[in-house]
Motif scaffolding. Structure first.
Motif, mmCIF file in Angstrom:
data_model
loop_
_atom_site.group_PDB
_atom_site.id
_atom_site.type_symbol
_atom_site.label_atom_id
_atom_site.label_comp_id
_atom_site.label_asym_id
_atom_site.label_seq_id
_atom_site.Cartn_x
_atom_site.Cartn_y
_atom_site.Cartn_z
ATOM 1 N N ILE A 202 0.837 -1.208 0.000
ATOM 2 C CA ILE A 202 0.000 0.000 0.000
ATOM 3 C C ILE A 202 0.865 1.249 0.000
ATOM 4 O O ILE A 202 0.595 2.213 -0.737
ATOM 5 N N TYR A 205 2.288 1.865 -3.424
ATOM 6 C CA TYR A 205 1.255 2.351 -4.337
ATOM 7 C C TYR A 205 0.958 3.828 -4.081
ATOM 8 O O TYR A 205 0.745 4.602 -5.028
ATOM 9 N N CYS A 344 -6.714 1.018 -2.178
ATOM 10 C CA CYS A 344 -5.810 1.549 -3.201
ATOM 11 C C CYS A 344 -6.577 2.010 -4.436
ATOM 12 O O CYS A 344 -6.222 3.031 -5.046
#
Length: 381
Positions: A202, A205, A344
């Motif tokens: 995460i 990202y 996300c």
């Protein structure tokens, strides 16, 4: 879903535009054609009607030419409709959208509407120049379409082969490093279907999201919002250890000069996304399990804004007009493992002004694209 509403509005407006254009022309009494184009069509954009939701009740059209005054009267009506289409307020700051948790999926829709408007003018001119047949109409009608990206883009054959190679079992070491973010094979395997995402995936990202926003002016004509993404440890550190623990985390960034602040939140083994919208003055929690218990988190974030403003700006934070929102009518997960992927994807769509055009059925495809993006150190959508 809110994005569906906007897409439906635009599509119905396009149909209405085409029907209004057709009213100034020759049309054979083809009932099936009329049913196809006119049935259940709603006048989304008001003209001279009393209600924006009034049914467009269109009788069978005559097969002879209408008189010239009627043609030019209807043409003027079409031109007025086009002007209204072009003037649609789809900006992020639209007063009609300030209370909506999900931002308007502008995605340059204004320029797309203008392009379709110009094509519609060409369609009108063609109609006014004389009779035409159904085939010509079908072609001309398609030219007025407002293109809107739909759904999740699939990987190419070459991209799938790359992802398959990365996801082969029993590999060790580093997969990708970008700025401060590092993902190893033990992390990338978390992107297997129905696997719970960890902090490393995460956080990587989120760095990619910030990189896209920061480089936006150099790579695309699409106007993306300015953003700052906190890492996955921010909210828990703030909650458990207080503001002093995170005070220096923003020493190189002015968060109050950003449009969106994104905060991935993990609580009780569940990922959600907190979003601070500086322009709309709201703090929104996006929860793919539709939880309603986020009041304390919203208060925590608001308190942080007050402390951060006093620390960095040396003046009190003006909290007037701010509100907390727990987003509803958003995609929901159908298992216990995809919350991180939803988090996300919420963030990815929000940071390019795109509606939530995904569902639980898209999770495997989205996971594979996340692998590709992490390996290539760049968002591919």
């Amino acid at each position: 879903m809110m994005s569906d509403m906007y897409q439906h509005t635009l599509d119905q407006s396009r149909k209405q535009l085409s029907i209004d254009i057709m009213a100034s022309s020759v049309f054979s009494c083809d009932k099936e054609k009329h049913k196809k184009l006119g049935q259940s069509t709603t006048n989304i954009i008001p003209t001279d009607h009393s209600s924006a939701n009034q049914e467009y009740d269109d009788p069978a059209r005559p097969s002879h030419l209408v008189n010239s005054s009627t043609i030019h009267s209807n043409a003027a009506s079409v031109e007025a409709l086009l002007n209204r289409l072009e003037a649609l307020d789809l900006d992020e700051g639209s007063s009609s959208c300030k209370s909506i948790a999900e931002p308007t999926p502008s995605f340059r829709l204004r320029s797309q509407i203008i392009k379709s408007s110009r094509l519609a003018f060409d369609l009108r001119d063609t109609i006014l120049n004389g009779p035409y047949n159904d085939e010509e109409y079908d072609y001309l009608y398609t030219q007025t379409e407002i293109p809107i990206p739909k759904g999740v883009k699939e990987l190419t054959k070459e991209e799938n082969e790359l992802v398959d190679n990365i996801l082969r079992k029993n590999q060790n070491g580093m997969v990708s490093q970008f700025k401060t973010a590092v993902v190893e094979f033990k992390d990338i395997y978390k992107l297997y279907p129905e696997t719970w995402l960890n902090d490393e995936i995460i956080n990587f990202y989120m760095v990619l999201l910030m990189d896209r926003a920061n480089n936006n002016n150099h790579s695309t004509n699409v106007d993306l919002p300015s953003i700052h993404c906190f890492n996955t440890f921010f909210c828990s550190s703030l909650r458990d250890q207080g503001y002093d623990k995170v005070r220096r985390w923003t020493k190189k960034v002015d968060i109050f000069n950003k449009h969106l602040l994104l905060i991935p939140i993990n609580k009780s083994y569940h990922w959600t996304l907190g979003v601070v919208d500086m322009k709309r003055k709201n703090v929104t929690i996006y929860d793919s399990l539709n939880g309603k218990h986020h009041g304390p988190t919203i208060k925590l974030i608001m308190n942080y804004l007050e402390l951060e403003h006093m620390d960095k700006k040396k003046t009190p934070f003006d909290a007037s007009g701010w509100k907390g929102i727990m987003a509803s009518d958003i995609p929901q997960q159908g298992n216990s493992s995809d919350c991180g992927v939803f988090t996300c994807t919420f963030a990815e769509r929000l940071t390019r002004n795109q509606g939530f055009d995904f569902s639980q059925d898209d999770m495997t495809s989205i996971r594979r694209r996340m692998v590709l993006d992490i390996v290539q150190k760049k968002l591919s959508i």
